[in-house]
Write a protein that holds these residues in place. Structure first.
Motif, mmCIF file in Angstrom:
data_model
loop_
_atom_site.group_PDB
_atom_site.id
_atom_site.type_symbol
_atom_site.label_atom_id
_atom_site.label_comp_id
_atom_site.label_asym_id
_atom_site.label_seq_id
_atom_site.Cartn_x
_atom_site.Cartn_y
_atom_site.Cartn_z
ATOM 1 N N THR A 84 0.815 -1.222 0.000
ATOM 2 C CA THR A 84 0.000 0.000 0.000
ATOM 3 C C THR A 84 0.848 1.271 0.000
ATOM 4 N N PRO A 85 1.807 1.425 0.934
ATOM 5 C CA PRO A 85 2.637 2.646 0.899
ATOM 6 C C PRO A 85 3.487 2.740 -0.368
ATOM 7 N N VAL A 86 3.886 1.590 -0.928
ATOM 8 C CA VAL A 86 4.646 1.600 -2.177
ATOM 9 C C VAL A 86 3.764 2.113 -3.316
ATOM 10 N N ARG A 87 2.521 1.633 -3.355
ATOM 11 C CA ARG A 87 1.586 2.081 -4.396
ATOM 12 C C ARG A 87 1.366 3.590 -4.303
ATOM 13 N N GLU A 88 1.181 4.073 -3.076
ATOM 14 C CA GLU A 88 0.963 5.511 -2.871
ATOM 15 C C GLU A 88 2.200 6.313 -3.279
ATOM 16 N N ALA A 89 3.389 5.787 -2.963
ATOM 17 C CA ALA A 89 4.639 6.461 -3.321
ATOM 18 C C ALA A 89 4.805 6.530 -4.832
ATOM 19 N N LEU A 90 4.481 5.438 -5.524
ATOM 20 C CA LEU A 90 4.606 5.406 -6.983
ATOM 21 C C LEU A 90 3.645 6.399 -7.627
ATOM 22 N N GLN A 91 2.442 6.488 -7.095
ATOM 23 C CA GLN A 91 1.463 7.446 -7.620
ATOM 24 C C GLN A 91 1.966 8.877 -7.436
ATOM 25 N N ARG A 92 2.552 9.143 -6.270
ATOM 26 C CA ARG A 92 3.078 10.480 -5.989
ATOM 27 C C ARG A 92 4.237 10.816 -6.919
ATOM 28 N N LEU A 93 5.118 9.866 -7.149
ATOM 29 C CA LEU A 93 6.268 10.085 -8.027
ATOM 30 C C LEU A 93 5.839 10.258 -9.477
ATOM 31 N N GLU A 94 4.762 9.567 -9.868
ATOM 32 C CA GLU A 94 4.235 9.750 -11.224
ATOM 33 C C GLU A 94 3.656 11.161 -11.373
ATOM 34 N N THR A 95 2.949 11.624 -10.360
ATOM 35 C CA THR A 95 2.378 12.968 -10.381
ATOM 36 C C THR A 95 3.475 14.022 -10.516
ATOM 37 N N GLN A 96 4.629 13.755 -9.897
ATOM 38 C CA GLN A 96 5.754 14.695 -9.928
ATOM 39 C C GLN A 96 6.633 14.526 -11.176
ATOM 40 N N SER A 97 6.185 13.645 -12.087
ATOM 41 C CA SER A 97 6.895 13.388 -13.356
ATOM 42 C C SER A 97 8.239 12.704 -13.164
ATOM 43 N N MET A 98 8.450 12.097 -11.990
ATOM 44 C CA MET A 98 9.657 11.303 -11.780
ATOM 45 C C MET A 98 9.505 9.919 -12.417
ATOM 46 N N LEU A 99 8.261 9.478 -12.554
ATOM 47 C CA LEU A 99 7.946 8.205 -13.201
ATOM 48 C C LEU A 99 7.028 8.469 -14.378
ATOM 49 N N ALA A 100 7.077 7.573 -15.353
ATOM 50 C CA ALA A 100 6.230 7.719 -16.543
ATOM 51 C C ALA A 100 5.569 6.372 -16.847
ATOM 52 N N ARG A 101 4.480 6.411 -17.579
ATOM 53 C CA ARG A 101 3.766 5.199 -17.976
ATOM 54 C C ARG A 101 4.389 4.606 -19.237
ATOM 55 N N ASP A 102 4.533 3.291 -19.227
ATOM 56 C CA ASP A 102 4.960 2.545 -20.394
ATOM 57 C C ASP A 102 3.988 1.376 -20.517
ATOM 58 N N GLY A 103 2.882 1.642 -21.235
ATOM 59 C CA GLY A 103 1.807 0.655 -21.223
ATOM 60 C C GLY A 103 1.170 0.653 -19.848
ATOM 61 N N ARG A 104 1.144 -0.512 -19.215
ATOM 62 C CA ARG A 104 0.582 -0.628 -17.865
ATOM 63 C C ARG A 104 1.656 -0.504 -16.797
ATOM 64 N N SER A 105 2.905 -0.415 -17.224
ATOM 65 C CA SER A 105 4.013 -0.355 -16.274
ATOM 66 C C SER A 105 4.426 1.083 -15.980
ATOM 67 N N LEU A 106 5.069 1.249 -14.838
ATOM 68 C CA LEU A 106 5.678 2.523 -14.487
ATOM 69 C C LEU A 106 7.184 2.391 -14.633
ATOM 70 N N ILE A 107 7.790 3.355 -15.315
ATOM 71 C CA ILE A 107 9.239 3.344 -15.472
ATOM 72 C C ILE A 107 9.801 4.669 -14.971
ATOM 73 N N VAL A 108 11.089 4.656 -14.629
ATOM 74 C CA VAL A 108 11.750 5.898 -14.243
ATOM 75 C C VAL A 108 11.800 6.792 -15.481
#
Length: 212
Positions: free
Chosen positions: A38-62
């Motif tokens: 759960t905290p990992v999922r929330e962290a990934l969502q936050r990092l995606e919002t900050q443009s630190m992560l991007a979508r690649d299909g269904r995956s999240l990549i740096v």
């Protein structure tokens, strides 16, 4: 104080454990960090919002930065860091100047080790930010340097760049020590400009002069 999942993932990106293009898997991160998903999922969502992560299909990549984003980042960084240097020349305590000088002297021992020199470089710049004695500027520079973690390599790896960068650091500290705001700002802006030029040349060689 125990670090949360967000901080741990961010630090791993900053340290190069996860590089631009690397896929981040929720279950693997949870196991590696020793926390629930759960905290990992929330962290990934936050990092995606900050443009630190991007979508690649269904995956999240740096995420990675394209040429325009890189230019924009260096433009903002140069202006904010120059302001920090100007304010440091005005507000830095003598003890803070001594710490910066000691950092330069210690960093000469790291020449030939780009990774160690890159870490030391971040500490040096952070010291200038703190010496500005402006908390709002420090916060903005933290955001800028977070985005710098999306650069897979350091400009300090270029041949001869380490020695030149330390000479540039010395010019900045000399100006801060002298209380010369104009010189401090100009020296830091020139330092960032040279780092940008070095990175552009390195990227051009890496891609054979072809557009990315």
């Amino acid at each position: 104080m125990q670090k949360d999942a967000y901080t741990l993932i961010l630090e791993a990106i900053d340290a190069g454990t996860y590089k631009p293009g690397d896929r981040l898997v929720e279950s693997e991160l949870a196991e590696r960090l020793g926390v629930s998903r759960t905290p990992v999922r929330e962290a990934l969502q936050r990092l995606e919002t900050q443009s630190m992560l991007a979508r690649d299909g269904r995956s999240l990549i740096v995420a990675s930065l394209d040429h325009n984003q890189l230019a924009e980042l260096y433009t903002v960084r140069a202006e904010l860091e120059a302001l920090a240097a100007r304010l440091a020349a005005r507000h830095a305590a003598p003890e803070e100047v001594r710490v910066m000088q000691a950092m330069i002297e210690e960093d000469h021992q790291k020449l030939g080790d780009p990774i160690a020199l890159s870490r030391a470089n971040k500490r040096f710049h952070r010291q200038i930010h703190l010496a500005s004695h402006n908390r709002y500027l420090v916060q903005q520079l933290d955001l800028v340097h977070r985005s710098m973690a999306l650069l897979a390599t350091t400009s300090l790896a270029a041949e001869g760049r380490g020695e030149i960068a330390l000479a540039e650091h010395q010019r900045i500290v000399d100006a801060i020590a002298a209380g010369d705001e104009d010189e401090a700002g100009a020296a830091l802006r020139a330092h960032i400009s040279e780092a940008f030029v070095t990175r552009l040349k390195s990227d051009a060689r890496a891609h054979g002069g072809q557009p990315q």
